[in-house]
Design a protein around this motif. Structure first.
Motif, short mmCIF file in Angstrom:
data_model
loop_
_atom_site.label_atom_id
_atom_site.label_comp_id
_atom_site.label_asym_id
_atom_site.label_seq_id
_atom_site.Cartn_x
_atom_site.Cartn_y
_atom_site.Cartn_z
N PRO A 1 -4.51 -2.80 0.37
CA PRO A 1 -3.52 -2.72 1.44
C PRO A 1 -3.76 -1.52 2.37
O PRO A 1 -3.47 -1.61 3.55
CB PRO A 1 -2.19 -2.57 0.72
CG PRO A 1 -2.43 -2.93 -0.70
CD PRO A 1 -3.89 -2.74 -0.97
N THR A 2 -4.28 -0.42 1.81
CA THR A 2 -4.47 0.75 2.66
C THR A 2 -5.93 0.92 3.02
O THR A 2 -6.82 0.45 2.33
CB THR A 2 -4.00 2.06 1.98
OG1 THR A 2 -4.82 2.31 0.85
CG2 THR A 2 -2.56 1.98 1.57
N ARG A 3 -6.14 1.63 4.11
CA ARG A 3 -7.49 1.85 4.60
C ARG A 3 -7.52 3.25 5.19
O ARG A 3 -6.55 3.71 5.80
CB ARG A 3 -7.73 0.79 5.67
CG ARG A 3 -8.98 0.87 6.48
CD ARG A 3 -9.16 -0.44 7.26
NE ARG A 3 -8.25 -0.58 8.39
CZ ARG A 3 -8.42 0.04 9.56
NH1 ARG A 3 -9.41 0.87 9.74
NH2 ARG A 3 -7.56 -0.15 10.54
N ILE B 1 -4.42 7.66 6.69
CA ILE B 1 -4.38 6.36 6.00
C ILE B 1 -3.43 5.42 6.72
O ILE B 1 -2.37 5.83 7.20
CB ILE B 1 -3.90 6.53 4.54
CG1 ILE B 1 -4.59 7.71 3.84
CG2 ILE B 1 -4.03 5.23 3.75
CD1 ILE B 1 -5.97 7.48 3.36
N ILE B 2 -3.82 4.17 6.77
CA ILE B 2 -3.04 3.16 7.47
C ILE B 2 -2.85 1.96 6.54
O ILE B 2 -3.72 1.66 5.72
CB ILE B 2 -3.77 2.78 8.78
CG1 ILE B 2 -2.97 1.82 9.66
CG2 ILE B 2 -5.14 2.18 8.52
CD1 ILE B 2 -3.60 1.66 11.04
N CYS B 3 -1.72 1.29 6.65
CA CYS B 3 -1.45 0.07 5.86
C CYS B 3 -1.02 -0.98 6.88
O CYS B 3 0.14 -1.05 7.27
CB CYS B 3 -0.35 0.36 4.85
SG CYS B 3 0.23 -1.07 3.94
N GLU B 4 -1.98 -1.76 7.36
CA GLU B 4 -1.70 -2.59 8.53
C GLU B 4 -0.98 -3.90 8.23
O GLU B 4 -0.13 -4.33 8.99
CB GLU B 4 -3.01 -2.90 9.27
CG GLU B 4 -3.31 -1.87 10.33
CD GLU B 4 -4.53 -2.22 11.13
OE1 GLU B 4 -4.35 -2.70 12.26
OE2 GLU B 4 -5.66 -2.05 10.64
N LYS C 1 0.30 -5.15 4.95
CA LYS C 1 1.32 -5.30 3.91
C LYS C 1 2.57 -4.48 4.29
O LYS C 1 2.47 -3.46 4.96
CB LYS C 1 0.78 -4.82 2.57
CG LYS C 1 -0.35 -5.68 2.01
CD LYS C 1 0.17 -6.98 1.46
CE LYS C 1 -0.92 -7.93 1.03
NZ LYS C 1 -1.64 -7.54 -0.17
N GLY D 1 0.82 -1.21 0.00
CA GLY D 1 0.00 0.00 0.00
C GLY D 1 0.84 1.25 0.00
O GLY D 1 2.00 1.25 0.41
N MET D 2 0.24 2.33 -0.49
CA MET D 2 1.00 3.57 -0.58
C MET D 2 0.05 4.74 -0.38
O MET D 2 -1.08 4.74 -0.85
CB MET D 2 1.63 3.61 -1.97
CG MET D 2 2.09 4.95 -2.39
SD MET D 2 3.79 4.87 -2.97
CE MET D 2 4.12 6.62 -2.99
N GLN E 1 -1.59 7.98 -8.25
CA GLN E 1 -0.87 6.72 -8.09
C GLN E 1 -1.30 5.60 -9.04
O GLN E 1 -0.53 4.71 -9.34
CB GLN E 1 -1.01 6.21 -6.65
CG GLN E 1 -0.15 7.01 -5.70
CD GLN E 1 -0.18 6.56 -4.27
OE1 GLN E 1 0.53 7.14 -3.47
NE2 GLN E 1 -0.98 5.58 -3.91
#
Lengths: 333, 264
Positions: free
Chosen positions: B223-225, A152-155, A157, A120-121, B127
């Motif tokens: 992947p992101t939230r 935003i969070i990428c838990e 990956k 994620g980015m 992106q």
């Protein structure tokens, strides 16, 4: 594989024409804090050609370790070899976090690295912190032209990736006493894919100072009056040591090239001081400059929106007020 | 030359507000439009088609109502549209979107150029383009402000940088993103509008995409939230400096000098 196997905070140290960009120093400042919060190392990745001395600079600005990859293919920015090198290095060393600048370069190739790594980015962050319990990166960023902020969070990956807005994070003081390890490798051009190649580089900015990097920006809008009168904006910028910005109306009218445009359809800037001369303050313009530290507005219309975000304002005619300001700065008061 | 333009439907204004109690966006009464940057992408594709012949196809991913932006593109002169819509895709982040659109492109197969706008004005991430270039293993030229030359197999284009521009050459197929400076988009023609009214875009769901990995998409596959959203709180203490221009300028100069930002 557990997320705990991914350790350390990496920053991509951006360079243009062999010189480190100021955003690299800012990333080291932001990354230092994240690494300390996690109790991990801060690592800078520099992709360049014949710029070994810059690796020591990265240590002086806070890196515990620098990967310096040298290749003729890194001399001019191209997405593919840059993304390939950063991807391979990340696969090999498994960093927890990778940060890059939200610049023309960073926003072009770093998402490509994220996709290569299937992770994620978060784009264009203006705040970064480590979640105190989960120990994951929280990236906060503006969306909808700055009208909404999202965290935003990428838990699950890794690595957790983000680009960071220029001029928002603070660099550390340069300290040549800082200790750090420099790991140097050279990559033969034949090992790198390079299809979209740079064949020419053209500097188009009128003054030497580009608006994304400038500490002071002097922007002119339609209220300046004419292409001829826009010289007043340039003169004030020169007197004060700032870069020249322009509103959309001025660029559309052909007074100044597009590369100077500030706002949603141009560049987002965050200088220490922003002069808005004859700029009415349309929401699209505000989106590009309202996080500047100090905003100074001059406009003949006392109801102009720009005054609402200004630190100081003068209501008056540009052709009367600006020459007086130029005089003040030239004469030192 | 077969050109694919990726487009998105976005809300018509960036002046959106959050419901202070729920933290969700207030969508009531907010009109939807074609992402403004995508108009430049469509225009550029049409210009290339005028020169080299071929076909321009727009692809959008979104709910059923996103058909409206395909109709607008048809009105401008685009040949065909594909709507990618599926409940399974709801909540997709940039990776999940890029993965899905890449699978769409793989199904289309025969294309030489993919064009996107520089970013969509809702998320402002920019992106999806580079992530797709990775998924499809394509060369990419971002921020294109001018195409200097294009043939069936090569492109030479100017990439806008922070300090000027670079000129790049690339073989095709490739993916490019375009900035506002590149052209002035045409309006929908009367003939185009008539065609658009009748045009029924192809509608693809995930079941139509070969080898589609559902684990990669939707809220779960992203992947992101978004952990939280909030309205930025800014405090501006504006001070208007009065007086005739010479006095006002002198007074402003003193205030600026006191801030130690300017070294003059």
């Amino acid at each position: 594989m557990s997320t705990n196997d991914w350790q350390d905070v990496w920053i991509y140290a951006e360079q243009r024409d062999g010189s480190l960009s100021s955003v690299s120093h800012e990333l080291l400042g932001a990354g230092r804090k994240l690494a300390d919060d996690l109790g991990q190392k801060l690592v800078a990745v520099l992709l360049g050609h014949q710029m070994r001395a810059a690796a020591d600079e990265l240590v002086a600005f806070g890196a515990d370790k620098v990967f310096y990859l040298d290749s003729p293919a890194f001399g001019k920015f191209a997405d593919e070899p840059y993304a390939q090198a950063l991807t391979d290095l990340a696969r090999e060393h498994k960093p927890s976090i990778i940060l890059g600048g939200a610049t023309a370069i960073g926003r072009s190739f770093i998402p490509r690295v994220a996709a290569n790594l299937r992770t994620g980015m978060t784009a264009d962050c203006t705040a970064l912190e480590i979640h105190s319990e989960k120990k994951v990166l929280l990236g906060t960023r503006p969306a909808y032209g700055g009208n909404i902020m999202a965290t935003i969070i990428c838990e699950e990956k890794r690595p957790q990736m983000a680009t960071v807005r220029h001029k928002v994070m603070k660099a550390l003081e340069r300290d040549t006493g800082r200790q750090g390890e420099v790991v140097e490798r050279s990559l033969p051009e034949s090992e790198l894919t390079l299809r979209a190649k740079v064949v020419d580089v053209v500097k188009e900015i009128e003054e030497t100072c580009n608006i994304a990097e400038a500490d002071i920006i002097v922007t002119g809008g339609r209220g300046v009056g004419s292409k001829e009168k826009f010289q007043l904006v340039r003169d004030l910028a020169a007197a004060i040591g700032g870069a020249v910005g322009a509103s959309r109306a001025v660029v559309d009218a052909g007074w100044v090239p597009y590369s100077h445009q500030v706002g949603q359809t141009g560049k987002t800037v965050c200088p220490k001081m922003y002069f808005a001369l004859g700029v009415s303050g349309a929401i699209q313009h505000l989106a590009g400059m309202q996080s500047s530290d100090v905003i100074i507005a001059v406009n003949s219309n006392p109801d102009a929106e720009i005054f609402k975000v200004a630190t100081y304002g003068i209501v008056g005619d540009i052709s009367e007020v600006v020459p007086e300001l130029i005089k003040q700065f030239r004469n030192g008061g | 030359m077969n050109i694919i333009v990726l487009i998105k439907q976005v809300v018509a204004t960036t002046n959106v507000k959050l419901n202070p109690e729920t933290g969700t966006m207030i969508r009531d009464g907010v009109e939807s439009i074609l992402n403004p940057f995508d108009e430049y992408a469509i225009e550029e594709a049409l210009r290339i088609k005028d020169k080299l012949g071929g076909k321009v196809t727009v692809v959008t991913m979104g709910p059923a109502q996103a058909k409206e932006v395909i109709r607008k593109a048809i009105g401008m002169g685009v040949d065909e549209g594909i709507l990618v819509t599926d409940r399974a895709l709801a909540g997709s982040d940039t990776w999940a979107t890029a993965y899905t659109l890449s699978q769409v492109l793989k199904k289309i197969g025969d294309y030489q150029l993919i064009i996107t706008g520089k970013q969509a004005v809702d998320g402002d991430t920019a992106q999806v383009g580079p992530e797709m270039a990775a998924c499809l293993d394509l060369p990419m030229i971002a921020w294109v402000r001018k195409i200097e030359e294009i043939t069936e197999s090569t492109i030479r284009a100017q990439r806008l940088m922070d300090d000027g521009y670079d000129v790049l050459e690339s073989p095709l197929p490739a993916l490019i993103s375009v900035v506002k400076e590149i052209n002035v988009p045409r309006l929908e023609s009367l003939k185009g509008k008539m065609r658009a009214k009748k045009h029924e875009p192809a509608t693809w769901g995930v079941a139509d995409l070969p080898d589609f990995d559902l684990i990669q998409v939707g809220l779960k596959g992203s992947p992101t939230r978004v952990m939280k959203t909030f309205t930025p709180q800014r405090q501006y203490n504006s001070e208007i400096i009065g007086g005739e221009p010479p006095q006002a300028a002198a007074s402003l100069y003193q205030k600026i000098k006191a801030m130690n930002i300017v070294n003059k």
